[in-house]
Design a protein around this motif. Structure first.
Motif, PDB file in Angstrom:
ATOM      1  N   HIS A  60     -26.231 -11.433   2.204  1.00 19.93           N
ATOM      2  CA  HIS A  60     -26.679 -10.875   3.317  1.00 19.93           C
ATOM      3  C   HIS A  60     -26.373  -9.510   3.792  1.00 19.93           C
ATOM      4  O   HIS A  60     -26.420  -9.212   4.827  1.00 19.93           O
ATOM      5  N   ASP A  88     -32.307 -12.675  -3.851  1.00 23.09           N
ATOM      6  CA  ASP A  88     -32.342 -13.594  -2.768  1.00 23.09           C
ATOM      7  C   ASP A  88     -33.314 -13.199  -1.791  1.00 23.09           C
ATOM      8  O   ASP A  88     -34.136 -14.290  -1.497  1.00 23.09           O
ATOM      9  N   ILE A  89     -33.730 -12.024  -1.646  1.00 25.74           N
ATOM     10  CA  ILE A  89     -34.664 -11.590  -0.636  1.00 25.74           C
ATOM     11  C   ILE A  89     -36.085 -11.768  -1.662  1.00 25.74           C
ATOM     12  O   ILE A  89     -36.983 -12.351  -0.735  1.00 25.74           O
ATOM     13  N   GLU A  91     -36.820 -13.860  -3.848  1.00 25.46           N
ATOM     14  CA  GLU A  91     -37.125 -15.529  -3.885  1.00 25.46           C
ATOM     15  C   GLU A  91     -37.681 -15.665  -2.620  1.00 25.46           C
ATOM     16  O   GLU A  91     -38.555 -16.733  -2.537  1.00 25.46           O
ATOM     17  N   ALA A  92     -36.720 -15.333  -1.436  1.00 23.69           N
ATOM     18  CA  ALA A  92     -37.159 -15.898  -0.212  1.00 23.69           C
ATOM     19  C   ALA A  92     -38.705 -15.342   0.283  1.00 23.69           C
ATOM     20  O   ALA A  92     -39.358 -16.323   0.850  1.00 23.69           O
ATOM     21  N   ALA A  95     -41.199 -17.602  -1.822  1.00 24.38           N
ATOM     22  CA  ALA A  95     -40.876 -19.122  -2.207  1.00 24.38           C
ATOM     23  C   ALA A  95     -42.201 -19.771  -1.429  1.00 24.38           C
ATOM     24  O   ALA A  95     -42.568 -19.499  -0.337  1.00 24.38           O
ATOM     25  N   ARG A  98     -41.103 -23.718   1.351  1.00 21.77           N
ATOM     26  CA  ARG A  98     -40.394 -23.753   2.686  1.00 21.77           C
ATOM     27  C   ARG A  98     -41.483 -24.221   3.676  1.00 21.77           C
ATOM     28  O   ARG A  98     -42.447 -23.707   3.713  1.00 21.77           O
ATOM     29  N   LYS A 101     -42.514 -21.345   6.398  1.00 21.17           N
ATOM     30  CA  LYS A 101     -43.492 -19.975   6.038  1.00 21.17           C
ATOM     31  C   LYS A 101     -44.287 -20.252   4.849  1.00 21.17           C
ATOM     32  O   LYS A 101     -43.983 -21.228   4.123  1.00 21.17           O
TER      33      LYS A 101
END
Length: 158
Positions: A60, A88-89, A91-92, A95, A98, A101
């Motif tokens: 982060h 990470d970004i 994938e988030a 995704a 979740r 969202k």
């Protein structure tokens, strides 16, 4: 750390300038990074994995030093930590599992990350490599629903 653990004021909670979280909620979510570092630092990693806490704990951080938890700049971060932030970004953003969202399309995710590159939140050179190598597309074909995989003009981001 925010002034209060929670703020239940209606006007305060309705005045969120960007995103959907108030400062107190963002702090609680970001706290997972601190807990990650605490736990990982206590594990007896073998020599070849000794950098796992730094890599995982830096996902982060932002290249301009405004990230969390240490406020590291690009030059203070290892290449693997900068790569982990991009992964990470991405994938988030994409995704679909979740509850808070919906997953973004491939082009939406890359567009958002293009803004993040411009704002020096992610490493520009590694983001270009991520695109040029086709890693984003390989991931999408393996993990994203076909309906979210659309065309991306990566030339606009290189």
């Amino acid at each position: 750390m925010p002034e209060h653990l929670y703020n239940r004021g209606e006007l305060y909670n309705l005045s969120i300038g960007r995103g959907t979280l108030v400062e107190e909620e963002r702090y609680k979510i970001n706290e997972h990074i601190i807990q990650t570092l605490i736990m990982l630092d206590k594990l007896p990693f073998p020599r070849h994995l000794r950098r796992v806490p730094e890599i995982a704990g830096g996902h982060h951080e932002k290249m301009d030093g405004t990230g969390y938890p240490k406020g590291l700049t690009r030059d203070q971060m290892s290449i693997p930590a900068r790569m982990m932030a991009i992964a990470d970004i991405f994938e988030a953003l994409t995704a679909v599992d979740r509850p808070y969202k919906q997953g973004k399309t491939l082009s939406e995710a890359i567009r958002i990350m293009g803004f993040m590159r411009k704002d020096q939140h992610i490493d520009a050179e590694l983001f270009s490599l991520f695109l040029r190598s086709g890693t984003y597309r390989t991931y999408a074909e393996r993990y994203m629903p076909p309906a979210l995989i659309d065309e991306v003009d990566i030339a606009a981001y290189l």
